[in-house]
Design a protein around this motif. Structure first.
Motif, PDB file in Angstrom:
ATOM      1  N   THR A 635      93.375  54.558  33.843  1.00 13.11           N
ATOM      2  CA  THR A 635      92.396  53.569  33.140  1.00 13.11           C
ATOM      3  C   THR A 635      92.803  52.186  33.793  1.00 13.11           C
ATOM      4  OG1 THR A 635      94.374  53.500  31.463  1.00 13.11           O
ATOM      5  CG2 THR A 635      92.555  54.935  30.837  1.00 13.11           C
ATOM      6  N   PRO A 636      92.269  51.876  35.018  1.00 10.45           N
ATOM      7  CA  PRO A 636      92.374  50.864  35.730  1.00 10.45           C
ATOM      8  C   PRO A 636      91.838  49.658  34.935  1.00 10.45           C
ATOM      9  CG  PRO A 636      91.724  52.091  37.233  1.00 10.45           C
ATOM     10  CD  PRO A 636      91.492  52.906  35.757  1.00 10.45           C
ATOM     11  N   PRO A 637      92.414  48.500  34.728  1.00  5.33           N
ATOM     12  CA  PRO A 637      91.999  47.240  33.879  1.00  5.33           C
ATOM     13  C   PRO A 637      90.856  46.275  34.567  1.00  5.33           C
ATOM     14  CG  PRO A 637      93.888  46.858  34.850  1.00  5.33           C
ATOM     15  CD  PRO A 637      93.818  48.197  35.198  1.00  5.33           C
ATOM     16  N   GLY A 638      90.387  45.455  33.305  1.00  3.21           N
ATOM     17  CA  GLY A 638      89.727  44.494  34.160  1.00  3.21           C
ATOM     18  C   GLY A 638      90.574  43.108  34.005  1.00  3.21           C
ATOM     19  N   ILE A 639      90.691  42.494  34.967  1.00  3.48           N
ATOM     20  CA  ILE A 639      91.780  41.446  34.747  1.00  3.48           C
ATOM     21  C   ILE A 639      91.161  39.973  35.234  1.00  3.48           C
ATOM     22  CG2 ILE A 639      94.378  40.415  35.534  1.00  3.48           C
ATOM     23  CD1 ILE A 639      94.784  43.170  36.227  1.00  3.48           C
ATOM     24  N   LEU A 640      91.658  39.079  34.045  1.00  5.51           N
ATOM     25  CA  LEU A 640      90.968  37.824  34.496  1.00  5.51           C
ATOM     26  C   LEU A 640      92.037  36.880  34.351  1.00  5.51           C
ATOM     27  CD1 LEU A 640      87.995  37.527  31.869  1.00  5.51           C
ATOM     28  CD2 LEU A 640      87.800  37.659  34.356  1.00  5.51           C
ATOM     29  N   SER A 641      92.251  36.163  35.434  1.00 10.83           N
ATOM     30  CA  SER A 641      93.541  35.582  35.852  1.00 10.83           C
ATOM     31  C   SER A 641      93.510  34.080  35.965  1.00 10.83           C
ATOM     32  CB  SER A 641      94.256  35.804  37.129  1.00 10.83           C
ATOM     33  OG  SER A 641      94.709  37.196  37.119  1.00 10.83           O
ATOM     34  N   SER A 642      94.633  33.349  35.207  1.00  9.43           N
ATOM     35  CA  SER A 642      94.766  32.020  35.335  1.00  9.43           C
ATOM     36  C   SER A 642      95.992  31.473  35.627  1.00  9.43           C
ATOM     37  CB  SER A 642      94.134  31.080  34.106  1.00  9.43           C
ATOM     38  OG  SER A 642      94.960  31.537  32.974  1.00  9.43           O
ATOM     39  N   VAL A 643      96.489  30.418  35.892  1.00 13.21           N
ATOM     40  CA  VAL A 643      97.749  29.931  36.378  1.00 13.21           C
ATOM     41  C   VAL A 643      98.684  30.198  35.014  1.00 13.21           C
ATOM     42  CG1 VAL A 643      99.390  28.075  36.714  1.00 13.21           C
ATOM     43  CG2 VAL A 643      97.188  28.280  37.866  1.00 13.21           C
ATOM     44  N   GLY A 644      98.133  29.848  33.948  1.00 14.66           N
ATOM     45  CA  GLY A 644      98.746  30.177  32.750  1.00 14.66           C
ATOM     46  C   GLY A 644      99.042  31.532  32.061  1.00 14.66           C
ATOM     47  N   GLU A 645      97.990  32.511  32.441  1.00 16.35           N
ATOM     48  CA  GLU A 645      98.223  33.790  31.710  1.00 16.35           C
ATOM     49  C   GLU A 645      97.015  34.493  32.117  1.00 16.35           C
ATOM     50  OE1 GLU A 645      97.214  32.512  27.611  1.00 16.35           O
ATOM     51  OE2 GLU A 645      94.965  32.626  28.153  1.00 16.35           O
ATOM     52  N   ASP A 646      97.136  35.934  32.002  1.00 17.01           N
ATOM     53  CA  ASP A 646      96.223  36.823  32.359  1.00 17.01           C
ATOM     54  C   ASP A 646      95.616  37.519  31.001  1.00 17.01           C
ATOM     55  OD1 ASP A 646      96.540  36.709  35.135  1.00 17.01           O
ATOM     56  OD2 ASP A 646      97.461  38.865  35.315  1.00 17.01           O
ATOM     57  N   LEU A 647      94.119  37.706  30.942  1.00 16.59           N
ATOM     58  CA  LEU A 647      93.485  38.505  30.144  1.00 16.59           C
ATOM     59  C   LEU A 647      93.424  39.895  30.675  1.00 16.59           C
ATOM     60  CD1 LEU A 647      92.080  38.934  27.220  1.00 16.59           C
ATOM     61  CD2 LEU A 647      89.986  38.317  28.496  1.00 16.59           C
ATOM     62  N   TYR A 648      93.969  40.974  30.054  1.00 17.18           N
ATOM     63  CA  TYR A 648      94.245  42.181  30.577  1.00 17.18           C
ATOM     64  C   TYR A 648      93.411  43.346  29.702  1.00 17.18           C
ATOM     65  CZ  TYR A 648      96.712  46.211  32.524  1.00 17.18           C
ATOM     66  OH  TYR A 648      97.368  47.531  33.315  1.00 17.18           O
ATOM     67  N   LEU A 649      92.063  43.610  30.180  1.00 17.52           N
ATOM     68  CA  LEU A 649      91.131  44.343  29.229  1.00 17.52           C
ATOM     69  C   LEU A 649      91.100  46.005  29.944  1.00 17.52           C
ATOM     70  CD1 LEU A 649      88.166  41.970  29.416  1.00 17.52           C
ATOM     71  CD2 LEU A 649      89.746  42.421  27.428  1.00 17.52           C
ATOM     72  N   LEU A 650      91.290  46.923  28.916  1.00 16.54           N
ATOM     73  CA  LEU A 650      91.196  48.385  29.073  1.00 16.54           C
ATOM     74  C   LEU A 650      90.017  48.984  28.346  1.00 16.54           C
ATOM     75  CD1 LEU A 650      94.697  49.314  28.795  1.00 16.54           C
ATOM     76  CD2 LEU A 650      93.589  49.004  30.836  1.00 16.54           C
ATOM     77  N   PHE A 651      89.173  49.877  29.024  1.00 11.92           N
ATOM     78  CA  PHE A 651      88.083  50.736  28.314  1.00 11.92           C
ATOM     79  C   PHE A 651      88.605  52.070  28.185  1.00 11.92           C
ATOM     80  CE2 PHE A 651      83.946  52.905  28.203  1.00 11.92           C
ATOM     81  CZ  PHE A 651      83.647  52.201  26.817  1.00 11.92           C
ATOM     82  N   LEU A 652      88.538  52.411  26.773  1.00  6.38           N
ATOM     83  CA  LEU A 652      89.477  53.769  26.435  1.00  6.38           C
ATOM     84  C   LEU A 652      88.280  54.721  26.226  1.00  6.38           C
ATOM     85  CD1 LEU A 652      92.035  52.620  24.092  1.00  6.38           C
ATOM     86  CD2 LEU A 652      92.175  52.569  26.761  1.00  6.38           C
ATOM     87  N   GLY A 653      87.118  54.223  26.407  1.00  4.31           N
ATOM     88  CA  GLY A 653      85.880  55.349  26.015  1.00  4.31           C
ATOM     89  C   GLY A 653      85.218  54.843  25.072  1.00  4.31           C
ATOM     90  N   GLU A 654      83.695  55.938  25.048  1.00  2.39           N
ATOM     91  CA  GLU A 654      82.890  55.602  23.769  1.00  2.39           C
ATOM     92  C   GLU A 654      82.576  57.034  23.128  1.00  2.39           C
ATOM     93  OE1 GLU A 654      78.898  53.143  23.745  1.00  2.39           O
ATOM     94  OE2 GLU A 654      78.545  55.147  24.819  1.00  2.39           O
TER      95      GLU A 654
END
Length: 711
Positions: A635-654
């Motif tokens: 389950t590779p994530p989608g990652i949105l990075s900034s200097v302060g933090e990462d938003l780390y998103l997983l899609f577990l299915g529908e």
């Protein structure tokens, strides 16, 4: 066939290594330089032979020669070409061959240069290093041969090629054709392990292996010095740079492994105290202690016994770590399957430990310190305390790693140590190391006074307290987090102050501007200030670890298309799911998912948008990879990075029209990767020779005839 050529090259490499081992011992015991030279040349031959063996495996993978068991296991017709090349280290047998090749590179370059100094060490360094190489080549040849063929019972029809199987006896299968069986070619291969198809795994294993096998060289120098009865510290100076190179590769391997876990495994973290992760960490810890302790031997002629013990222990832990990884004795996502390699590895480890202990005991009189510890308030004492903490940390991680084996042997029940226990025990020890990292450079050699130390430390201490107060005022109220950031702030201020004092002194003496003073300061003393830069990298990494470990936020929601969820100040809108099954065709939006992906993977992607106040909306698509051969999923994530933090998103299915999304916020995680980069730069600076060092040669007495000084 090409495989036969590779097997022949491997066999000749084994004979060359054994010849070099025996003749080097004869050269050392009989004082025969011509024997030593013959052994050196035989050792040099091993690398080209192993190169040929590796190339034949790569060729078999590229052309799809599935008559080789190894190629059958790690490749198939849908595997991209670049993954067929990297599949050389994608399975047990090929990776051990690759391991051999990397070790042969170290040996080749160490013995390629003319040994104008340390001639008395040469036969013994050859014997220890090429003896280790011979062990691994024989291990490959007889226990993990990548050239073993696939077989069918004699008389079977060609149409039954799908029933081809490997022969259970690797010696017979590799060297002799089993009776009543014939070689066969399966119609297709099983394909590479799904976990190894990520780009991070293309470079992570080579870096880690280069770190592991590189420890062979300083171990060979240390043991060679004892066997030669050499009382000088020449082995330290001769092996320092290669030790740093091995340490650097091991550091990069650990960092890349953490990044791979973060990008691929989909659990929101980067270090889970996995047994195989720990097995790579253990020799790194001991090698780090050695690199600190060896400074005292060079400066003050102290800790000689301790340094030999450290380098022998780091080498032994490398072998033990390889045992854990290769035999499957410890369960791990990183480990290979169970194999028959355990007995030879245990035997070799016993030889290393017992042999090193006996040799150190017999040479104890050669390792007496030139000086004694003058004061417990001295830089020497700080290094000693630093080493003590490193050893306690090593012991803690070792016991936790092997705890399940210990409990199973003693009680019959398999108990494991989880991350919370590690974090509780290891956290204070790491904090102590960081504190010593700041105090150590401020303490004088030989002896220091409390007043002098207080004068050097009060400003960093005030800065640390100010940082802690500021964090508390802004809402950080966990005591151990405040202490952690305070310790990092203290050492950061102390380390920066060391740079500042050097820059200011150069500015006053020569009138240089501060930037020029900074660059010249590093250029004139690369080892010292490169080391400080390594410390800065560790401190920056510490900021990332403290923030991401203690302030991670996570949530999980099931949404219909158009539904939204909130985490922090992020608004996540679920758009749709896309299922791509290559067995029914690839078209439309699915085509972009298969530009560099094998056709044995089903992809289920979750498209979503992320909005944050004051920033443009971003579209991401985390996904699941389901492997059609039944070996599992990722389950590779989608990652949105900034200097302060990462938003780390997983899609577990529908399911039933609802898409399940799991989201993490990882504060300060970028500092971990930035700190790792600083550490790498600092190490390169520290090990890069100055012009003076390049011109210098170590002067040592020859062991045969009269004393001779080589300039």
């Amino acid at each position: 066939m090409a495989a036969d050529l590779g097997l022949m090259a491997l066999a000749i490499a084994a004979l060359s290594a054994l010849y070099a081992f025996v003749v080097a011992i004869l050269g050392g015991t009989q004082r025969r330089p011509e024997y030593t030279e013959s052994a050196r040349r035989a050792a040099l031959v091993v690398m080209p032979l192993l190169t040929l063996a590796c190339l034949t495996i790569i060729y078999a993978n590229l052309v799809g020669d599935y008559s080789l068991e190894y190629t059958y296991r790690v490749s198939n017709s849908t595997t991209p070409a670049f993954l067929r090349i990297t599949a050389l280290w994608g399975g047990q047998n090929g990776s051990i061959l690759f391991w051999n090749w990397l070790m042969s590179l170290y040996i080749f370059f160490v013995f390629l240069r003319p040994w104008k100094s340390n001639r008395d060490l040469l036969p013994w360094v050859i014997a220890v290093s090429i003896g280790t190489q011979a062990f691994f080549i024989l291990l490959t040849l007889f226990f993990a041969n990548p050239f073993a063929s696939m077989w069918l019972p004699a008389g079977s029809l060609a149409a039954q090629a799908s029933s081809c199987r490997p022969w259970e006896d690797p010696i017979t299968a590799a060297v002799f054709q089993p009776a009543n069986f014939v070689r066969c070619v399966p119609t297709n291969g099983a394909g590479l392990n799904p976990l190894l198809r990520h780009p991070g795994m293309i470079i992570h294993p080579p870096m880690l292996y280069l770190g592991f096998v590189g420890l062979t060289i300083p171990f060979a120098y240390a043991i060679g010095s004892l066997l030669a009865r050499n009382k000088t510290d020449s082995w330290i100076r001769a092996s320092r740079r290669v030790t740093l190179i091995a340490w650097l590769f091991l550091s990069v391997g650990l960092l890349l492994g953490a990044r791979w876990a973060y990008d691929v495994l989909g659990w929101g973290g980067y270090w889970g105290w996995d047994p195989v992760e720990n097995s790579a960490l253990l020799p790194w810890l001991v090698a780090t202690a050695f690199l600190h302790s060896v400074i005292i031997q060079e400066k003050r002629g102290m800790f000689k016994v301790w340094n030999v013990i450290l380098i022998a222990l780091s080498f032994a832990l490398m072998i033990v770590g390889t045992l854990a990884t290769r035999t499957g004795i410890i369960s791990s996502v990183h480990a290979f399957a169970r194999s028959t390699l355990g007995v030879p590895f245990l035997g070799f480890t016993a030889v290393v430990l017992v042999g090193s202990a006996v040799l150190i005991a017999s040479c104890w009189h050669l390792l007496k310190s030139d000086n004694k510890l003058d004061s417990f308030l001295s830089r020497e004492a700080m290094f000693l305390l630093n080493n003590a903490v490193f050893m306690i940390l090593t012991f803690t991680v070792f016991v936790g790693t092997w705890y399940s084996i210990f409990t199973e042997l003693l009680t019959g029940e398999k108990l494991t140590v989880g991350p919370p226990v590690y974090n509780l025990l290891v956290g204070p020890q790491v904090a102590a190391l960081i504190l010593l990292m700041g105090i150590g450079p401020l303490v004088a050699w030989h002896k220091s006074s409390p007043e002098a130390l207080g004068k050097m430390t009060w400003k960093p201490a005030v800065f640390a307290v100010a940082v802690m107060v500021l964090l508390f005022v802004t809402g950080v109220n966990m005591l151990f987090v405040l202490i952690g950031f305070g310790v990092v702030a203290f050492t950061l201020a102390a380390t920066v102050a060391e740079y500042w004092r050097g820059m200011r002194a150069r500015h006053k003496l020569s009138g240089e501007n501060y930037f020029a003073a900074f660059t010249h300061l590093i250029a004139r003393n690369r080892r010292r200030y490169g080391g400080y830069l390594i410390h800065l990298g560790v401190l920056v990494m510490g900021i990332g670890v403290i923030g991401s470990l203690n302030y991670q936020v996570q949530t999980q929601r099931s949404l219909t298309p158009g539904g939204t969820m909130q985490i922090g100040d992020y608004t996540i809108t679920y758009e749709r799911a896309l299922t791509c099954d290559p067995t029914v065709g690839i078209s439309g939006d699915c085509a972009e998912w298969y530009t560099d992906r094998g056709r044995d993977i089903m992809v289920i992607a979750g498209y979503m948008t992320v909005a944050r106040p004051g920033q443009p909306t971003v579209r991401v698509a985390p996904y699941r990879e389901i492997f059609l051969n039944g070996t599992g999923e990722l389950t590779p994530p989608g990652i949105l990075s900034s200097v302060g933090e990462d938003l780390y998103l997983l899609f577990l299915g529908e399911q039933s029209g609802f898409g399940t999304i799991k989201a993490y916020i990882n504060p300060l995680i970028q500092f971990l990767w930035i700190g790792g980069l600083i550490l790498v730069i600092g190490t390169l600076i520290a090990m890069w020779p100055t012009p003076i060092e390049r011109r210098q040669a170590v002067a040592v007495p020859e062991r045969v005839g009269t004393l001779k000084v080589v300039k």
